[in-house]
Design a protein around this motif. Sequence first.
Motif, short mmCIF file in Angstrom:
data_model
loop_
_atom_site.label_atom_id
_atom_site.label_comp_id
_atom_site.label_asym_id
_atom_site.label_seq_id
_atom_site.Cartn_x
_atom_site.Cartn_y
_atom_site.Cartn_z
N GLY A 115 104.45 29.39 125.50
CA GLY A 115 103.99 30.35 126.50
C GLY A 115 103.50 31.66 125.91
O GLY A 115 103.01 32.52 126.65
N ILE A 116 103.61 31.81 124.57
CA ILE A 116 103.16 33.04 123.92
C ILE A 116 102.14 32.72 122.84
O ILE A 116 100.98 33.13 122.93
N TYR A 117 102.56 31.95 121.82
CA TYR A 117 101.67 31.67 120.69
C TYR A 117 101.18 30.22 120.66
O TYR A 117 100.65 29.78 119.63
N ASP A 118 101.34 29.47 121.76
CA ASP A 118 100.93 28.06 121.75
C ASP A 118 99.49 27.89 122.20
O ASP A 118 99.17 27.08 123.08
N VAL A 119 98.59 28.66 121.60
CA VAL A 119 97.15 28.54 121.81
C VAL A 119 96.50 28.44 120.43
O VAL A 119 97.08 28.88 119.43
N PRO A 120 95.31 27.84 120.32
CA PRO A 120 94.67 27.72 119.00
C PRO A 120 94.48 29.08 118.35
O PRO A 120 93.87 29.98 118.94
N HIS A 121 94.99 29.22 117.12
CA HIS A 121 94.88 30.52 116.46
C HIS A 121 95.05 30.38 114.95
O HIS A 121 95.48 29.35 114.44
N ILE A 175 95.65 31.16 104.62
CA ILE A 175 95.00 31.08 105.93
C ILE A 175 95.48 29.81 106.61
O ILE A 175 95.20 28.71 106.14
N ASP A 176 96.24 29.96 107.68
CA ASP A 176 96.76 28.81 108.42
C ASP A 176 96.00 28.65 109.73
O ASP A 176 95.91 29.59 110.53
N TRP A 177 95.47 27.45 109.94
CA TRP A 177 94.80 27.12 111.19
C TRP A 177 95.76 26.29 112.04
O TRP A 177 96.21 25.22 111.64
N ASN A 178 96.11 26.80 113.22
CA ASN A 178 97.06 26.16 114.14
C ASN A 178 96.32 25.69 115.39
O ASN A 178 96.21 26.44 116.37
N PRO A 179 95.77 24.47 115.38
CA PRO A 179 94.93 24.03 116.50
C PRO A 179 95.68 23.90 117.83
O PRO A 179 95.07 23.96 118.89
N GLN A 180 97.01 23.71 117.76
CA GLN A 180 97.82 23.62 118.98
C GLN A 180 98.71 24.85 119.16
O GLN A 180 99.54 24.89 120.06
N GLY A 181 98.53 25.84 118.30
CA GLY A 181 99.42 26.99 118.33
C GLY A 181 100.80 26.63 117.82
O GLY A 181 100.99 25.60 117.17
N HIS A 182 101.78 27.47 118.10
CA HIS A 182 103.15 27.20 117.71
C HIS A 182 104.09 27.97 118.62
O HIS A 182 103.66 28.73 119.50
#
Length: 250
Positions: free
Chosen positions: A107-113, A96-103
């Motif tokens: 413009g596509i996946y750079d949101v917290p997810h 389970i990876d938590w990406n607080p700044q996205g990656h």
Amino acid sequence: MKHNLFYVLAAILFFGCTKNETDSQPDRIMGQSAAMGSGKVTTWMSLDAQGNPASIGFTMTKEALESMPSIKTVSAYMLALPDEAIAKTPYKHVMIDWNPQGHEPAGIYDVPHFDFHFYMQPMNEVMAIPAYEKAPAKFDNVPAASYLPVDFVKGPGGVPAMGAHWSDVTSPEFKGQPFTETFVFGSYDGKVTFWEQMVTLDFLKSKPALDKAIRQPAQFQVPGYYPTRYSIRTNADGSQDIAMDGLTKR
């Protein structure tokens, strides 16, 4: 995808496959539990009426979801699935990876997810995957096309302790719509190594009742029970079940 991120494993936990005595679902075989923020996460496998594998997944408490850190460093939690799931499905553990700044891509996946990886590789093999620059031939050694669904395209490079990522280019986020959730496959050195749900924090906080089909490959490299659907179910206590459902023997 994700190859510029700095990953810190906040937890690599193997507590053994023990029953969760508070679980109210008799068809569930419980796996590992781990602290996650102010809450916890627990893996499980559920059975159908004939005792065959029906779903694999994990439950994340409301407290865990509400207390994930907002710092830039990614947190990762690794938990084994129940022994029975490891014996009957190709899946061995969950990352389970938590990406607080996205990656990336921007413009596509750079949101917290969250990235919910269901791995078919043993833990030691996953941890041994280096940065792309140290083993480009293994990242670029892709599985035969029949082992991945149509329209899934490999992203550039690869991620250490993960592998290469394959995205569904027909997904809404590649057609100008905001990213909420999607499904991804992973590979390394000629093998499909994980199936993955990617889900935004905002989507999880909306208390979704998600149930979607997984686009299937034509062939499977390893025999076992594979999922045909994926889901997110929000429970009465605010916890959420993240699941791979409709397990079918291949």
